[in-house]
Design a protein around this motif. Structure first.
Motif, PDB file in Angstrom:
ATOM      1  N   PRO A   1       0.799  -1.233   0.000  1.00 29.43           N
ATOM      2  CA  PRO A   1       0.000   0.000   0.000  1.00 29.43           C
ATOM      3  C   PRO A   1       0.833   1.285   0.000  1.00 29.43           C
ATOM      4  CG  PRO A   1      -0.789  -1.519   1.690  1.00 29.43           C
ATOM      5  CD  PRO A   1       0.500  -2.067   1.168  1.00 29.43           C
ATOM      6  N   TYR A   2       2.133   1.166   0.223  1.00 30.09           N
ATOM      7  CA  TYR A   2       2.973   2.345   0.377  1.00 30.09           C
ATOM      8  C   TYR A   2       3.800   2.709  -0.859  1.00 30.09           C
ATOM      9  CZ  TYR A   2       1.745   1.832   5.245  1.00 30.09           C
ATOM     10  OH  TYR A   2       1.048   1.733   6.420  1.00 30.09           O
ATOM     11  N   ALA A   3       3.705   1.949  -1.943  1.00 31.13           N
ATOM     12  CA  ALA A   3       4.495   2.260  -3.139  1.00 31.13           C
ATOM     13  C   ALA A   3       3.862   1.628  -4.371  1.00 31.13           C
ATOM     14  CB  ALA A   3       5.917   1.741  -2.970  1.00 31.13           C
ATOM     15  N   GLU A   4       4.223   2.167  -5.536  1.00 26.99           N
ATOM     16  CA  GLU A   4       3.745   1.578  -6.793  1.00 26.99           C
ATOM     17  C   GLU A   4       4.288   0.165  -6.959  1.00 26.99           C
ATOM     18  OE1 GLU A   4       4.355   3.859 -10.349  1.00 26.99           O
ATOM     19  OE2 GLU A   4       3.546   5.662  -9.427  1.00 26.99           O
ATOM     20  N   THR A   5       5.569  -0.020  -6.633  1.00 22.34           N
ATOM     21  CA  THR A   5       6.217  -1.327  -6.747  1.00 22.34           C
ATOM     22  C   THR A   5       7.060  -1.576  -5.505  1.00 22.34           C
ATOM     23  OG1 THR A   5       6.364  -1.036  -9.142  1.00 22.34           O
ATOM     24  CG2 THR A   5       7.750  -2.745  -8.172  1.00 22.34           C
ATOM     25  N   VAL A   6       6.983  -2.799  -4.993  1.00 17.73           N
ATOM     26  CA  VAL A   6       7.787  -3.194  -3.837  1.00 17.73           C
ATOM     27  C   VAL A   6       8.634  -4.394  -4.245  1.00 17.73           C
ATOM     28  CG1 VAL A   6       7.715  -4.086  -1.470  1.00 17.73           C
ATOM     29  CG2 VAL A   6       6.030  -2.401  -2.213  1.00 17.73           C
ATOM     30  N   ASN A   7       9.949  -4.271  -4.117  1.00 19.56           N
ATOM     31  CA  ASN A   7      10.866  -5.375  -4.406  1.00 19.56           C
ATOM     32  C   ASN A   7      11.531  -5.818  -3.108  1.00 19.56           C
ATOM     33  OD1 ASN A   7      10.452  -5.285  -7.228  1.00 19.56           O
ATOM     34  ND2 ASN A   7      11.868  -3.567  -7.380  1.00 19.56           N
ATOM     35  N   ILE A   8      11.364  -7.099  -2.785  1.00 15.54           N
ATOM     36  CA  ILE A   8      11.944  -7.665  -1.574  1.00 15.54           C
ATOM     37  C   ILE A   8      12.919  -8.756  -1.986  1.00 15.54           C
ATOM     38  CG2 ILE A   8      11.450  -8.823   0.620  1.00 15.54           C
ATOM     39  CD1 ILE A   8      10.118  -6.088   0.437  1.00 15.54           C
ATOM     40  N   SER A   9      14.093  -8.780  -1.367  1.00 13.79           N
ATOM     41  CA  SER A   9      15.063  -9.844  -1.637  1.00 13.79           C
ATOM     42  C   SER A   9      15.505 -10.479  -0.319  1.00 13.79           C
ATOM     43  CB  SER A   9      16.278  -9.298  -2.398  1.00 13.79           C
ATOM     44  OG  SER A   9      16.977  -8.367  -1.612  1.00 13.79           O
ATOM     45  N   LEU A  10      15.765 -11.787  -0.384  1.00 14.98           N
ATOM     46  CA  LEU A  10      16.246 -12.503   0.793  1.00 14.98           C
ATOM     47  C   LEU A  10      17.751 -12.353   0.987  1.00 14.98           C
ATOM     48  CD1 LEU A  10      14.337 -15.901   0.807  1.00 14.98           C
ATOM     49  CD2 LEU A  10      14.422 -14.237   2.643  1.00 14.98           C
ATOM     50  N   ASP A  11      18.493 -12.312  -0.107  1.00 12.61           N
ATOM     51  CA  ASP A  11      19.950 -12.244  -0.011  1.00 12.61           C
ATOM     52  C   ASP A  11      20.477 -11.176  -0.942  1.00 12.61           C
ATOM     53  OD1 ASP A  11      22.530 -12.845   0.753  1.00 12.61           O
ATOM     54  OD2 ASP A  11      22.732 -14.502  -0.669  1.00 12.61           O
ATOM     55  N   PRO A  12      20.729 -10.000  -0.467  1.00  4.32           N
ATOM     56  CA  PRO A  12      20.657  -9.538   0.920  1.00  4.32           C
ATOM     57  C   PRO A  12      19.212  -9.226   1.319  1.00  4.32           C
ATOM     58  CG  PRO A  12      21.334  -7.720  -0.451  1.00  4.32           C
ATOM     59  CD  PRO A  12      21.213  -8.933  -1.349  1.00  4.32           C
ATOM     60  N   PRO A  13      18.912  -9.251   2.603  1.00  6.30           N
ATOM     61  CA  PRO A  13      17.545  -8.984   3.064  1.00  6.30           C
ATOM     62  C   PRO A  13      17.211  -7.498   2.949  1.00  6.30           C
ATOM     63  CG  PRO A  13      18.985  -9.382   4.934  1.00  6.30           C
ATOM     64  CD  PRO A  13      19.799  -9.607   3.705  1.00  6.30           C
TER      65      PRO A  13
END
Length: 68
Positions: A25-37
């Protein structure tokens, strides 16, 4: 302007999914990665304050968000 954060407490793909849903809800696109976190918010909304994002991530589980 993009916003980048480190995330502690992530261990698996399910964690990535929970954090993505919490931050969506806070951005047009959210990218999350595990390594690095990390979390990267592309084109964040005006409501994407550090405290709001930290609260959203904490509600999703035992996660903590810190700016890079």
């Amino acid at each position: 302007m993009d916003q980048s954060y480190t995330i502690s407490g992530m261990h698996c793909a399910a964690c990535v999914g929970r954090i993505t849903a919490a931050l969506k809800p806070y951005a047009e696109t959210v990218n999350i990665s595990l390594d690095p976190p990390r979390a990267v918010l592309l084109n964040p909304a005006a409501t994407a304050t550090l405290s709001a994002l930290q609260s959203a991530v904490a509600k999703a589980g035992a996660y903590a968000l810190k700016p890079l």
